[in-house]
Design a protein around this motif. Structure first.
Motif, PDB file in Angstrom:
ATOM      1  N   LYS A 142       0.874  -1.167   0.000  1.00 39.70           N
ATOM      2  CA  LYS A 142       0.000   0.000   0.000  1.00 39.70           C
ATOM      3  C   LYS A 142       0.915   1.221   0.000  1.00 39.70           C
ATOM      4  O   LYS A 142       1.927   1.233   0.695  1.00 39.70           O
ATOM      5  N   CYS A 143       0.553   2.233  -0.775  1.00 40.45           N
ATOM      6  CA  CYS A 143       1.402   3.425  -0.812  1.00 40.45           C
ATOM      7  C   CYS A 143       1.379   4.125   0.545  1.00 40.45           C
ATOM      8  O   CYS A 143       0.302   4.417   1.077  1.00 40.45           O
ATOM      9  N   THR A 144       2.560   4.413   1.095  1.00 39.06           N
ATOM     10  CA  THR A 144       2.625   5.067   2.409  1.00 39.06           C
ATOM     11  C   THR A 144       2.419   6.570   2.279  1.00 39.06           C
ATOM     12  O   THR A 144       2.431   7.293   3.265  1.00 39.06           O
ATOM     13  N   ASN A 145       2.242   7.046   1.053  1.00 33.64           N
ATOM     14  CA  ASN A 145       2.014   8.476   0.846  1.00 33.64           C
ATOM     15  C   ASN A 145       0.541   8.777   0.590  1.00 33.64           C
ATOM     16  O   ASN A 145       0.004   9.737   1.134  1.00 33.64           O
ATOM     17  N   CYS A 146      -0.118   7.955  -0.252  1.00 36.51           N
ATOM     18  CA  CYS A 146      -1.498   8.301  -0.638  1.00 36.51           C
ATOM     19  C   CYS A 146      -2.503   7.204  -0.312  1.00 36.51           C
ATOM     20  O   CYS A 146      -3.690   7.370  -0.603  1.00 36.51           O
ATOM     21  N   ASP A 147      -2.039   6.088   0.239  1.00 36.23           N
ATOM     22  CA  ASP A 147      -2.951   5.011   0.650  1.00 36.23           C
ATOM     23  C   ASP A 147      -3.409   4.113  -0.505  1.00 36.23           C
ATOM     24  O   ASP A 147      -4.199   3.203  -0.290  1.00 36.23           O
ATOM     25  N   SER A 185       7.446   2.304  -5.099  1.00 37.73           N
ATOM     26  CA  SER A 185       6.883   3.421  -5.871  1.00 37.73           C
ATOM     27  C   SER A 185       5.389   3.240  -6.065  1.00 37.73           C
ATOM     28  O   SER A 185       4.858   2.132  -5.980  1.00 37.73           O
ATOM     29  N   CYS A 186       4.731   4.361  -6.338  1.00 36.49           N
ATOM     30  CA  CYS A 186       3.280   4.353  -6.511  1.00 36.49           C
ATOM     31  C   CYS A 186       2.942   5.124  -7.779  1.00 36.49           C
ATOM     32  O   CYS A 186       3.315   6.289  -7.911  1.00 36.49           O
ATOM     33  N   ASP A 187       2.261   4.453  -8.705  1.00 31.71           N
ATOM     34  CA  ASP A 187       1.881   5.132  -9.947  1.00 31.71           C
ATOM     35  C   ASP A 187       0.756   6.131  -9.721  1.00 31.71           C
ATOM     36  O   ASP A 187       0.580   7.069 -10.504  1.00 31.71           O
ATOM     37  N   GLU A 188      -0.022   5.937  -8.674  1.00 31.83           N
ATOM     38  CA  GLU A 188      -1.173   6.824  -8.436  1.00 31.83           C
ATOM     39  C   GLU A 188      -0.730   8.237  -8.069  1.00 31.83           C
ATOM     40  O   GLU A 188      -1.294   9.202  -8.540  1.00 31.83           O
ATOM     41  N   CYS A 189       0.263   8.359  -7.172  1.00 32.31           N
ATOM     42  CA  CYS A 189       0.697   9.699  -6.762  1.00 32.31           C
ATOM     43  C   CYS A 189       2.091  10.037  -7.284  1.00 32.31           C
ATOM     44  O   CYS A 189       2.580  11.146  -7.052  1.00 32.31           O
ATOM     45  N   GLY A 190       2.738   9.084  -7.973  1.00 25.97           N
ATOM     46  CA  GLY A 190       4.026   9.364  -8.618  1.00 25.97           C
ATOM     47  C   GLY A 190       5.184   9.535  -7.655  1.00 25.97           C
ATOM     48  O   GLY A 190       6.185  10.157  -7.990  1.00 25.97           O
TER      49      GLY A 190
HETATM   50 ZN   LIG Z   1       0.745   6.876  -3.733  1.00 24.26          ZN
END
Ligand SMILES: [Zn+2]
Ligand SMILES: [Zn+2]
Length: 246
Positions: A142-147, A185-190
């Protein structure tokens, strides 16, 4: 709200005393280079308003306003004070925050995350706050920045010297899988944030291992990801994600 936000209104001025104690210790440690002597003198000459403005900028990650030469000293002093506050905070007083990606104790962003070994927490992932060192649990993948749970990928790094010339693709993939430190890395929030695995490197320490792997930051930047180091990133994403229902 975080229980002990590091914002101006509530910030304990004791951090400035800690800052000057750090400078005393630096000067007492031995001969300083001329540059460091000048820098210490410059910090000592700063007035309260300038120091508080620098503390605000460092905490809020407003990079354009940060004086990069003094930032490590300001941050070190703030870390001492907020780690002390966090260590005296009862677990039962720590709130659950709606905003993903920030520390429930001080509201700052994490420096990295750790997958633990041992006991009932074996395999659990914790993010460690960059200011107060509080660790809080975030489920893995799970992205630790945007969930987001979509578009999560892991990137490992090796230097050319570490890669045998005759290594097969399969061996390379296995090696990447076993890396003790990766960028998630997270493609949703980059964005990306580093993750360390205690079962691969028991002594993984978020602050120092983050510094020791700056090359990975360069590679992630080249790959088009930015470091997850801004609360604004999380907030922007949140607004966008609730757009149709707002
Ligand atoms: Zn994210
Ligand atoms: Zn914190």
């Amino acid at each position: 709200m975080p229980i002990a936000p590091a914002s101006t209104d509530t910030r304990d001025p004791v951090w400035r005393d800690v800052l000057f104690m750090l400078l005393d210790n630096i000067e007492a440690a031995g001969a300083l280079t001329p540059q460091l002597t000048q820098l210490v003198a410059r910090i000592r000459a700063m007035n309260v308003d300038v120091l508080e403005t620098q503390a605000d900028a460092v905490i809020a990650l407003r990079f354009a306003e940060i004086d990069p030469a003094i930032a490590p000293f300001v941050m070190a002093a703030l870390q001492v004070v907020w780690t002390d506050i966090a260590s005296r905070t009862a677990l039962s007083d720590v709130p659950y925050l709606d905003t993903p990606g920030v520390c429930p104790v001080c509201g700052s962003v994490p420096v990295a995350s750790v997958v633990r070994v041992g006991g009932s927490y074996d395999g659990y992932r914790y993010v460690q706050c960059g200011l107060c060192a509080t660790e809080h649990h975030v489920v893995r993948a799970k992205c630790t920045n945007c969930d987001s749970t979509k578009g999560i990928a892991y990137h490992a790094m090796r230097t050319e010297d570490d890669i045998p010339a005759d290594e097969t693709e399969e061996e390379q993939a296995q090696c990447a899988k076993n890396a003790p430190l990766k960028a998630e890395s997270c493609d949703e929030c980059g964005t990306y944030r580093k993750i360390g695995y205690q079962d691969k490197a028991y002594d993984f320490e978020p602050y120092s291992d983050d510094l020791a792997s700056l090359t990975l930051d360069l590679l992630m930047g080249d790959a088009g990801f930015r470091r997850a180091a801004s609360v604004a990133v999380a907030r922007t994403y949140r607004r966008r994600s609730i757009g149709p229902r707002a």
